[in-house]
Scaffold this motif. Structure first.
Motif, PDB file in Angstrom:
ATOM      1  N   TRP A   1       0.835  -1.195   0.000  1.00  0.00           N
ATOM      2  CA  TRP A   1       0.000   0.000   0.000  1.00  0.00           C
ATOM      3  C   TRP A   1       0.879   1.258   0.000  1.00  0.00           C
ATOM      4  O   TRP A   1       1.939   1.264   0.611  1.00  0.00           O
ATOM      5  N   LEU A   2       0.373   2.316  -0.640  1.00  0.00           N
ATOM      6  CA  LEU A   2       0.939   3.659  -0.509  1.00  0.00           C
ATOM      7  C   LEU A   2      -0.151   4.562   0.046  1.00  0.00           C
ATOM      8  O   LEU A   2      -1.199   4.748  -0.593  1.00  0.00           O
ATOM      9  N   GLY A   3       0.062   5.108   1.223  1.00  0.00           N
ATOM     10  CA  GLY A   3      -0.925   5.986   1.830  1.00  0.00           C
ATOM     11  C   GLY A   3      -1.085   7.283   1.049  1.00  0.00           C
ATOM     12  O   GLY A   3      -0.100   7.908   0.661  1.00  0.00           O
ATOM     13  N   VAL A   4      -2.352   7.676   0.810  1.00  0.00           N
ATOM     14  CA  VAL A   4      -2.608   8.899   0.046  1.00  0.00           C
ATOM     15  C   VAL A   4      -3.507   9.875   0.806  1.00  0.00           C
ATOM     16  O   VAL A   4      -4.020  10.831   0.232  1.00  0.00           O
ATOM     17  N   GLY A   5      -3.695   9.649   2.105  1.00  0.00           N
ATOM     18  CA  GLY A   5      -4.242  10.646   3.003  1.00  0.00           C
ATOM     19  C   GLY A   5      -5.579  11.268   2.644  1.00  0.00           C
ATOM     20  O   GLY A   5      -5.729  12.490   2.708  1.00  0.00           O
ATOM     21  N   ASP A   6      -6.588  10.446   2.301  1.00  0.00           N
ATOM     22  CA  ASP A   6      -7.943  10.960   2.097  1.00  0.00           C
ATOM     23  C   ASP A   6      -8.920  10.062   2.851  1.00  0.00           C
ATOM     24  O   ASP A   6      -9.703   9.330   2.252  1.00  0.00           O
ATOM     25  N   PRO A   7      -8.892  10.098   4.195  1.00  0.00           N
ATOM     26  CA  PRO A   7      -9.669   9.143   4.979  1.00  0.00           C
ATOM     27  C   PRO A   7     -11.176   9.317   4.875  1.00  0.00           C
ATOM     28  O   PRO A   7     -11.927   8.421   5.283  1.00  0.00           O
ATOM     29  N   THR A   8     -11.656  10.435   4.331  1.00  0.00           N
ATOM     30  CA  THR A   8     -13.103  10.640   4.222  1.00  0.00           C
ATOM     31  C   THR A   8     -13.702   9.988   2.978  1.00  0.00           C
ATOM     32  O   THR A   8     -14.922   9.951   2.838  1.00  0.00           O
TER      33      THR A   8
END
Length: 381
Positions: A342-349
């Motif tokens: 995984w690569l985190g892309v910081g859009d938890p909503t």
């Protein structure tokens, strides 16, 4: 580090989403960009039978192995709702799973090695048809990965909106589930609502099937391992006073182990046959797994990957639990040892496949840097 404006490339790709096996504009964009980085050690390859695919081979200076890297390129039939100034220009289509991010990171890694010839051979596979039509299996079945194009190990990423921007995450063992599409049509005999004894009601058959499949996971799958059977579509009938002649249902099977998937497939077959016998309808069932096998990370490559990512001071790394997400990279990992991460892309909503998904572009450079660092380190092992 690389002769590429990652954000601009990502935005260019985000504007032109295309469905599986129809990624012609995307293919042309990728090809034109890679051709600008042409070096004596770089070979570009196209596949006539899979025309939207693109492969690039980077010959090593002293190769001990060939390392593959895969990036998927197709989009989804979703109308974008991000409001971004570089939103989709193709009506009803969107990169709602982040494949524009996947391609951009892959291009960034490739761009680096076109300027810094690697020790080992590298193969970059820009793959069509991940969301549907299993492009990885198609390429394999065409004999693409043979001779000098055969990777000894394969890597690929998937963006994760729920992880911090730029974080790398993976695990030993199964990372993603395998999946199977369910398509079933029950055909009875239409009739007047007042005379049910003269008809064969397909709605009743469909409803019985819906109820029965709920027992597959609860009564047949080891609860420690888990599984999912979801029916997402049920179409039958036209008006309230006519007994429906046909009912069509679509759904999905998901599990972490192939043996569980095959058992669940058989249970669906058994239930369909039982419903047909009990209600008097005929049934047409299609179960399609294609290339969507469980994504099972190889022990050796994943241990190496996690060792590097854990020790690298400029990488934010975490181990993560498996997910019921499906990915056709699982098929290639059945054929070649390798690792997906995984690569985190910081859009938890916003979840994947959501019309509002807007990955943080600040994840692009950390993704490129982490993989370039790993590959350089791996070549020295």
């Amino acid at each position: 580090m690389t002769p590429i404006d990652l954000k601009q490339v990502r935005r260019d790709l985000h504007r032109i989403p295309e469905l599986a096996l129809h990624e012609t504009q995307t293919h042309q964009y990728l090809k034109q960009l890679v051709m600008q980085w042409q070096q004596p050690w770089v070979t570009i390859r196209e596949i006539p039978e899979l025309p939207t695919a693109l492969l690039v081979r980077v010959a090593g200076t002293d190769p001990q192995r060939t390392i593959g890297y895969r990036a998927d390129i197709d989009a989804l039939p979703i109308t974008e709702a991000t409001g971004l100034p570089f939103a989709s220009e193709h009506a009803g289509l969107m990169h709602a799973c982040g494949h524009d991010m996947h391609m951009t990171v892959g291009l960034g890694i490739l761009a680096y090695f076109t300027q810094h010839q690697p020790k080992d051979n590298l193969i970059f596979f820009f793959q069509p048809a991940e969301e549907a039509d299993y492009g990885g299996k198609r390429a394999y079945d065409l004999g693409v990965f043979t001779d000098e194009w055969r990777p000894d190990e394969f890597y690929g990423l998937h963006d994760h909106p729920g992880l911090p921007t730029g974080q790398i995450a993976t695990r030993q063992g199964t990372l993603f589930a395998g999946t199977t599409e369910i398509h079933v049509t029950f055909t009875g005999k239409g009739g007047h609502a007042a005379y049910p004894h003269e008809a064969v009601d397909a709605v009743v058959a469909g409803a019985m099937f819906v109820n029965q499949v709920q027992t597959i996971v609860s009564r047949n799958v080891d609860p420690v391992r888990g599984g999912v059977v979801t029916l997402g579509a049920f179409h039958a009938g036209t008006v309230s006073n006519v007994i429906a002649e046909t009912a069509h249902l679509d759904g999905t099977i998901r599990a972490f182990r192939q043996q569980d998937i095959e058992m669940m497939q058989q249970r669906v077959r058994d239930i369909v046959a039982g419903v047909a016998l009990a209600t008097g309808v005929t049934a047409d069932l299609q179960l399609i797994q294609g290339g969507y096998m469980p994504v099972e990370n190889d022990d050796t490559t994943t241990a190496l990957f996690m060792t590097y990512m854990t020790q690298a001071t400029d990488v934010d790394f975490s181990e993560i639990a498996p997910a019921m997400t499906g990915e056709d990279f699982g098929f290639l990992l059945q054929k070649f040892p390798g690792t997906m991460f995984w690569l985190g892309v910081g859009d938890p909503t916003h979840a994947l496949h959501n019309a509002g998904l807007s990955p943080d572009e600040a994840a692009l450079q950390p993704g490129v840097d982490a993989m370039v660092g790993y590959l350089n380190w791996r070549m020295m092992q």
